[in-house]
Design a protein around this motif. Structure first.
Motif, PDB file in Angstrom:
ATOM      1  N   THR A  35     -33.282  27.873 -11.583  1.00  0.00           N
ATOM      2  CA  THR A  35     -33.763  28.529 -10.363  1.00  0.00           C
ATOM      3  C   THR A  35     -35.207  28.998 -10.464  1.00  0.00           C
ATOM      4  O   THR A  35     -35.908  29.068  -9.469  1.00  0.00           O
ATOM      5  N   ARG A  36     -35.679  29.288 -11.675  1.00  0.00           N
ATOM      6  CA  ARG A  36     -37.049  29.793 -11.842  1.00  0.00           C
ATOM      7  C   ARG A  36     -38.089  28.686 -11.926  1.00  0.00           C
ATOM      8  O   ARG A  36     -39.264  28.928 -11.744  1.00  0.00           O
ATOM      9  N   ALA A  37     -37.679  27.469 -12.231  1.00  0.00           N
ATOM     10  CA  ALA A  37     -38.619  26.365 -12.419  1.00  0.00           C
ATOM     11  C   ALA A  37     -39.085  25.807 -11.075  1.00  0.00           C
ATOM     12  O   ALA A  37     -38.399  25.937 -10.063  1.00  0.00           O
ATOM     13  N   ASP A  38     -40.268  25.181 -11.094  1.00  0.00           N
ATOM     14  CA  ASP A  38     -40.764  24.499  -9.903  1.00  0.00           C
ATOM     15  C   ASP A  38     -39.835  23.335  -9.591  1.00  0.00           C
ATOM     16  O   ASP A  38     -39.506  22.533 -10.453  1.00  0.00           O
ATOM     17  N   GLY A  39     -39.412  23.238  -8.354  1.00  0.00           N
ATOM     18  CA  GLY A  39     -38.496  22.180  -7.956  1.00  0.00           C
ATOM     19  C   GLY A  39     -37.050  22.478  -8.328  1.00  0.00           C
ATOM     20  O   GLY A  39     -36.164  21.699  -8.005  1.00  0.00           O
ATOM     21  N   GLY A  40     -36.793  23.568  -9.015  1.00  0.00           N
ATOM     22  CA  GLY A  40     -35.431  23.964  -9.361  1.00  0.00           C
ATOM     23  C   GLY A  40     -34.779  23.118 -10.437  1.00  0.00           C
ATOM     24  O   GLY A  40     -33.567  23.154 -10.600  1.00  0.00           O
ATOM     25  N   VAL A  41     -35.582  22.340 -11.194  1.00  0.00           N
ATOM     26  CA  VAL A  41     -35.019  21.440 -12.205  1.00  0.00           C
ATOM     27  C   VAL A  41     -35.799  21.577 -13.503  1.00  0.00           C
ATOM     28  O   VAL A  41     -37.021  21.731 -13.499  1.00  0.00           O
ATOM     29  N   ARG A  42     -35.090  21.524 -14.621  1.00  0.00           N
ATOM     30  CA  ARG A  42     -35.723  21.490 -15.940  1.00  0.00           C
ATOM     31  C   ARG A  42     -35.160  20.303 -16.711  1.00  0.00           C
ATOM     32  O   ARG A  42     -34.035  19.869 -16.480  1.00  0.00           O
ATOM     33  N   GLN A  43     -35.961  19.762 -17.602  1.00  0.00           N
ATOM     34  CA  GLN A  43     -35.526  18.654 -18.450  1.00  0.00           C
ATOM     35  C   GLN A  43     -35.059  19.202 -19.780  1.00  0.00           C
ATOM     36  O   GLN A  43     -35.701  20.076 -20.362  1.00  0.00           O
ATOM     37  N   VAL A  57     -43.414  26.287 -14.320  1.00  0.00           N
ATOM     38  CA  VAL A  57     -43.282  27.512 -13.546  1.00  0.00           C
ATOM     39  C   VAL A  57     -44.655  27.828 -12.961  1.00  0.00           C
ATOM     40  O   VAL A  57     -45.613  28.038 -13.704  1.00  0.00           O
ATOM     41  N   LYS A  58     -44.739  27.820 -11.644  1.00  0.00           N
ATOM     42  CA  LYS A  58     -45.995  28.052 -10.906  1.00  0.00           C
ATOM     43  C   LYS A  58     -47.098  27.122 -11.393  1.00  0.00           C
ATOM     44  O   LYS A  58     -48.230  27.522 -11.613  1.00  0.00           O
ATOM     45  N   GLY A  59     -46.750  25.865 -11.618  1.00  0.00           N
ATOM     46  CA  GLY A  59     -47.716  24.861 -12.030  1.00  0.00           C
ATOM     47  C   GLY A  59     -47.991  24.826 -13.522  1.00  0.00           C
ATOM     48  O   GLY A  59     -48.640  23.903 -14.015  1.00  0.00           O
ATOM     49  N   MET A  60     -47.513  25.781 -14.280  1.00  0.00           N
ATOM     50  CA  MET A  60     -47.734  25.833 -15.730  1.00  0.00           C
ATOM     51  C   MET A  60     -46.618  25.073 -16.436  1.00  0.00           C
ATOM     52  O   MET A  60     -45.451  25.450 -16.361  1.00  0.00           O
ATOM     53  N   GLN A  61     -46.996  23.980 -17.099  1.00  0.00           N
ATOM     54  CA  GLN A  61     -46.023  23.185 -17.857  1.00  0.00           C
ATOM     55  C   GLN A  61     -45.695  23.899 -19.160  1.00  0.00           C
ATOM     56  O   GLN A  61     -46.586  24.410 -19.830  1.00  0.00           O
ATOM     57  N   MET A  62     -44.406  23.920 -19.525  1.00  0.00           N
ATOM     58  CA  MET A  62     -44.024  24.533 -20.796  1.00  0.00           C
ATOM     59  C   MET A  62     -42.885  23.755 -21.426  1.00  0.00           C
ATOM     60  O   MET A  62     -42.108  23.114 -20.734  1.00  0.00           O
ATOM     61  N   ALA A  63     -42.851  23.804 -22.734  1.00  0.00           N
ATOM     62  CA  ALA A  63     -41.773  23.199 -23.505  1.00  0.00           C
ATOM     63  C   ALA A  63     -41.303  24.238 -24.512  1.00  0.00           C
ATOM     64  O   ALA A  63     -42.090  24.765 -25.287  1.00  0.00           O
ATOM     65  N   VAL A  64     -40.019  24.548 -24.479  1.00  0.00           N
ATOM     66  CA  VAL A  64     -39.435  25.524 -25.391  1.00  0.00           C
ATOM     67  C   VAL A  64     -38.596  24.762 -26.404  1.00  0.00           C
ATOM     68  O   VAL A  64     -37.660  24.051 -26.031  1.00  0.00           O
ATOM     69  N   ASN A  65     -38.935  24.901 -27.679  1.00  0.00           N
ATOM     70  CA  ASN A  65     -38.232  24.220 -28.758  1.00  0.00           C
ATOM     71  C   ASN A  65     -37.354  25.253 -29.460  1.00  0.00           C
ATOM     72  O   ASN A  65     -37.862  26.209 -30.036  1.00  0.00           O
ATOM     73  N   VAL A  66     -36.019  25.061 -29.410  1.00  0.00           N
ATOM     74  CA  VAL A  66     -35.076  26.015 -29.971  1.00  0.00           C
ATOM     75  C   VAL A  66     -34.193  25.292 -30.986  1.00  0.00           C
ATOM     76  O   VAL A  66     -33.679  24.204 -30.698  1.00  0.00           O
ATOM     77  N   ARG A  67     -34.018  25.906 -32.168  1.00  0.00           N
ATOM     78  CA  ARG A  67     -33.103  25.325 -33.152  1.00  0.00           C
ATOM     79  C   ARG A  67     -31.673  25.484 -32.674  1.00  0.00           C
ATOM     80  O   ARG A  67     -31.327  26.488 -32.050  1.00  0.00           O
ATOM     81  N   SER A  93     -31.084  32.571 -19.967  1.00  0.00           N
ATOM     82  CA  SER A  93     -31.894  31.522 -19.352  1.00  0.00           C
ATOM     83  C   SER A  93     -32.001  30.291 -20.255  1.00  0.00           C
ATOM     84  O   SER A  93     -32.464  29.248 -19.804  1.00  0.00           O
ATOM     85  N   LEU A  94     -31.591  30.393 -21.519  1.00  0.00           N
ATOM     86  CA  LEU A  94     -31.616  29.252 -22.435  1.00  0.00           C
ATOM     87  C   LEU A  94     -30.254  28.586 -22.593  1.00  0.00           C
ATOM     88  O   LEU A  94     -30.112  27.673 -23.404  1.00  0.00           O
ATOM     89  N   ASN A  95     -29.237  29.045 -21.851  1.00  0.00           N
ATOM     90  CA  ASN A  95     -27.928  28.388 -21.889  1.00  0.00           C
ATOM     91  C   ASN A  95     -28.058  26.963 -21.372  1.00  0.00           C
ATOM     92  O   ASN A  95     -28.792  26.689 -20.429  1.00  0.00           O
ATOM     93  N   ILE A  96     -27.296  26.036 -21.993  1.00  0.00           N
ATOM     94  CA  ILE A  96     -27.403  24.625 -21.641  1.00  0.00           C
ATOM     95  C   ILE A  96     -26.038  24.087 -21.251  1.00  0.00           C
ATOM     96  O   ILE A  96     -25.086  24.190 -22.025  1.00  0.00           O
ATOM     97  N   PRO A  97     -25.920  23.498 -20.053  1.00  0.00           N
ATOM     98  CA  PRO A  97     -24.639  22.901 -19.654  1.00  0.00           C
ATOM     99  C   PRO A  97     -24.408  21.592 -20.409  1.00  0.00           C
ATOM    100  O   PRO A  97     -25.301  20.754 -20.508  1.00  0.00           O
ATOM    101  N   LEU A  98     -23.195  21.438 -20.942  1.00  0.00           N
ATOM    102  CA  LEU A  98     -22.853  20.220 -21.683  1.00  0.00           C
ATOM    103  C   LEU A  98     -21.860  19.345 -20.933  1.00  0.00           C
ATOM    104  O   LEU A  98     -21.784  18.152 -21.196  1.00  0.00           O
TER     105      LEU A  98
END
Length: 174
Positions: A35-43, A57-67, A93-98
């Motif tokens: 819901t917070r991402a631009d376009g409502g979608v994250r990869q 988010v607001k035009g700022m590209q980000m990549a979060v790398n989590v172990r 916000s880091l929960n991932i649907p499987l």
């Protein structure tokens, strides 16, 4: 077997259709609702050792790398008409649907497989996790004195019992 990517025809997570990711075909790449991402979608990229979340988010590209070891476990969450398999993190916000399905047997086998592949525990559905507490921020005043001195109480200078006046001082030299 085909790869599960955003362009291979697999439905994005949270799109209302059944989501079924194969844990045996890692690495995976798919889109999920945010819901917070631009376009409502994250990869999301799933690997055996790490997870990469990409969003804007607001035009700022980000990549979060989590172990993967930073996640709490794999949980089964109930939805209106189906159940969802989720990789649970302290930060919601880091929960991932499987996976999403209405077939309980299919979800229980997938739950076991995801748990074994990531070497994470299976979390019960009813146990809700609170978000992680905020870290204490650096305090500028604390830097003025060493930590053990900050905890100590200062001596009382006005107590007459501690004052020794008019006495000769004995000093040992040598």
């Amino acid at each position: 077997m085909r790869r599960q990517t955003a362009t291979s025809g697999i439905n994005p997570a949270g799109s209302g259709r059944a989501l079924r990711l194969d844990p045996l075909s890692l690495p995976l790449r798919f889109d999920a609702q945010d819901t917070r991402a631009d376009g409502g979608v994250r990869q999301i990229e799933l690997h055996r050792e790490r997870v990469v979340l990409r969003r804007a988010v607001k035009g700022m590209q980000m990549a979060v790398n989590v172990r993967v070891s930073d996640f709490l476990g794999v949980a089964l969450r109930g939805l209106d008409d189906a159940q969802m398999l989720v990789l649970v993190h302290r930060d919601p916000s880091l929960n991932i649907p499987l996976g999403v399905s209405s077939d309980a047997e299919e979800l229980s086998t997938a739950w076991q497989m995801w748990s074994e592949i990531f070497a994470l525990p299976q979390l019960p559905e009813d146990k809700r996790r609170d978000p992680a507490q905020r870290r204490r921020r650096h305090n500028a005043i604390r830097a003025r004195r060493p930590k053990f001195l900050v905890r100590r109480r200062a001596g009382d200078l006005l107590n007459p019992a501690n004052l020794h006046q008019g006495e000769r001082e004995i000093i040992a030299r040598d």
